[in-house]
Every structure is written in C-alpha cells, then in structure tokens.
Design a protein around this motif. Structure first.
Motif, PDB file in Angstrom:
ATOM      1  N   TRP A  41      -9.065 -46.094  -2.153  1.00 41.54           N
ATOM      2  CA  TRP A  41      -9.098 -46.662  -0.797  1.00 41.54           C
ATOM      3  C   TRP A  41     -10.554 -46.978  -0.528  1.00 41.54           C
ATOM      4  CZ3 TRP A  41     -11.318 -46.464   3.958  1.00 41.54           C
ATOM      5  CH2 TRP A  41     -10.608 -47.000   5.042  1.00 41.54           C
ATOM      6  N   GLU A  62      -4.007 -47.862   1.176  1.00 43.96           N
ATOM      7  CA  GLU A  62      -2.914 -47.460   2.057  1.00 43.96           C
ATOM      8  C   GLU A  62      -3.320 -47.645   3.520  1.00 43.96           C
ATOM      9  OE1 GLU A  62       0.251 -46.142   1.251  1.00 43.96           O
ATOM     10  OE2 GLU A  62      -0.287 -46.836  -0.754  1.00 43.96           O
ATOM     11  N   THR A  64      -3.999 -46.842   7.344  1.00 39.85           N
ATOM     12  CA  THR A  64      -4.464 -45.595   7.960  1.00 39.85           C
ATOM     13  C   THR A  64      -4.276 -45.654   9.471  1.00 39.85           C
ATOM     14  OG1 THR A  64      -6.333 -44.100   8.275  1.00 39.85           O
ATOM     15  CG2 THR A  64      -6.866 -46.441   8.066  1.00 39.85           C
ATOM     16  N   CYS A 100      -6.034 -38.661   5.539  1.00 41.85           N
ATOM     17  CA  CYS A 100      -5.393 -39.966   5.678  1.00 41.85           C
ATOM     18  C   CYS A 100      -4.130 -40.024   4.830  1.00 41.85           C
ATOM     19  CB  CYS A 100      -6.345 -41.079   5.236  1.00 41.85           C
ATOM     20  SG  CYS A 100      -7.738 -41.265   6.351  1.00 41.85           S
ATOM     21  N   SER A 101      -4.155 -39.341   3.703  1.00 40.16           N
ATOM     22  CA  SER A 101      -3.034 -39.360   2.775  1.00 40.16           C
ATOM     23  C   SER A 101      -3.049 -38.076   1.960  1.00 40.16           C
ATOM     24  CB  SER A 101      -3.164 -40.579   1.840  1.00 40.16           C
ATOM     25  OG  SER A 101      -2.279 -40.466   0.752  1.00 40.16           O
ATOM     26  N   ILE A 102      -1.879 -37.562   1.651  1.00 46.29           N
ATOM     27  CA  ILE A 102      -1.802 -36.326   0.862  1.00 46.29           C
ATOM     28  C   ILE A 102      -2.280 -36.536  -0.574  1.00 46.29           C
ATOM     29  CG2 ILE A 102       0.009 -35.255   2.255  1.00 46.29           C
ATOM     30  CD1 ILE A 102       1.992 -36.104   0.005  1.00 46.29           C
ATOM     31  N   THR A 103      -2.363 -37.804  -1.010  1.00 47.45           N
ATOM     32  CA  THR A 103      -2.795 -38.075  -2.378  1.00 47.45           C
ATOM     33  C   THR A 103      -4.311 -38.047  -2.536  1.00 47.45           C
ATOM     34  OG1 THR A 103      -2.802 -40.468  -2.007  1.00 47.45           O
ATOM     35  CG2 THR A 103      -0.755 -39.499  -2.849  1.00 47.45           C
ATOM     36  N   ASP A 125     -12.044 -43.272  -0.719  1.00 47.09           N
ATOM     37  CA  ASP A 125     -11.183 -42.137  -1.043  1.00 47.09           C
ATOM     38  C   ASP A 125     -10.748 -42.258  -2.496  1.00 47.09           C
ATOM     39  OD1 ASP A 125     -11.284 -41.328   1.602  1.00 47.09           O
ATOM     40  OD2 ASP A 125      -9.320 -42.147   2.111  1.00 47.09           O
ATOM     41  N   ASN A 127      -7.990 -40.482  -5.432  1.00 45.60           N
ATOM     42  CA  ASN A 127      -6.863 -39.604  -5.739  1.00 45.60           C
ATOM     43  C   ASN A 127      -7.175 -38.712  -6.940  1.00 45.60           C
ATOM     44  OD1 ASN A 127      -5.614 -40.967  -3.670  1.00 45.60           O
ATOM     45  ND2 ASN A 127      -4.410 -42.274  -5.003  1.00 45.60           N
TER      46      ASN A 127
END
Length: 151
Positions: A41, A62, A64, A100-103, A125, A127
């Motif tokens: 991201w 993704e 947000t 922002c995301s669990i990944t 970000d 992963n």
C-alpha cells in the motif's frame, strides 16, 4: 527493479508537467507498488489546511477508512509531529498504531518538507514482516525531495 533503477522513473513522473500534481503523485504510488515487492500500500497524506490533521491524498492499494488522521495518532500522525522518518518493523508491537488491514505487518513513513515545513508524507504498508532497510529510507527520502519540488 532496484531503487537506483526506479530513481529516473520517479524523476520522469515528477517532471511531467502535462499531468496535474495528483496524477503525478498517483503515478509515483503506482510505480512503487508495482516494482517493489514488499510495498503493498503506497500513499500520500498531507496537512489539512490549518488543522492539526492529515488528509489522505493519492494512493494505491486496499481502500482505507483513514482519510483523516489527527496529528499524534498512528504512525502517520506521529511523523506529522516528530518530523522524523518512522520505520515500524512489526505494527503489532506499536501501541499507537491505526490498523488499516489485518494483512499489514510493517509500515514506513517519510515526511515531505517544503521550505523547512513538514507538509505531508509518503506512507507505505507491507504485508511482509520487517521488510524495510536503510536503503528503503534513503530511496523514499529521494522520492519525497522530488515530490516537494511540485508542491
């Protein structure tokens, strides 16, 4: 693609005066996300007028919900106050982290200065756990210095 190979492409996008500033910033996001495997991201946040908050600018990744971030909140909000690079190898170890995301496993935020004032930042970000090196920092400082020229 190496950071050294990406630098001329960054410069080319920034200097393309046929595009407006947001389109150039989006082009930078697309270039980095597509060519650096651990950048999942990529986006920009900017100071929101006279308010002590950041507003989301162009980004790739993704969607947000974090379109406004108060100064001091999360990694981005902390950089807005500290004026320092912030590299987070493991976001789960940060108390003041906005998920922002669990990944997302790691984050790097580099401020953008115009005439000595922190007016925004690039936020990335990943992963991948602990993917960022000093080479990422130096490259992203280069990106921010170039972006500052069109703001």
């Amino acid at each position: 693609m190496t950071f050294e190979q990406l630098k001329p492409q960054v410069t080319s996008i920034i200097s393309n005066s046929k595009l407006n500033v947001d389109d150039r910033l989006l082009g930078i996001c697309q270039l980095l996300e597509a060519n650096v495997p651990h950048y999942n991201w990529v986006g920009f946040y900017f100071k929101n007028g006279d308010k002590n908050e950041l507003k989301l600018g162009p980004y790739v990744g993704e969607p947000t919900d974090h379109t406004i971030i108060p100064f001091g909140k999360g990694i981005c909000g902390q950089v807005a106050v500290s004026n320092q690079n912030f590299v987070v190898p493991d976001v789960s170890a940060q108390d003041n982290y906005i998920a922002c995301s669990i990944t997302v496993k790691a984050e790097i935020v580099i401020p953008i200065f115009v005439n000595g004032e922190n007016i925004g930042q690039i936020d990335i970000d990943s992963n991948t756990p602990d993917p960022f090196s000093s080479e990422d920092e130096r490259f992203l400082e280069f990106v921010c210095e170039n972006v500052a020229q069109i703001l």
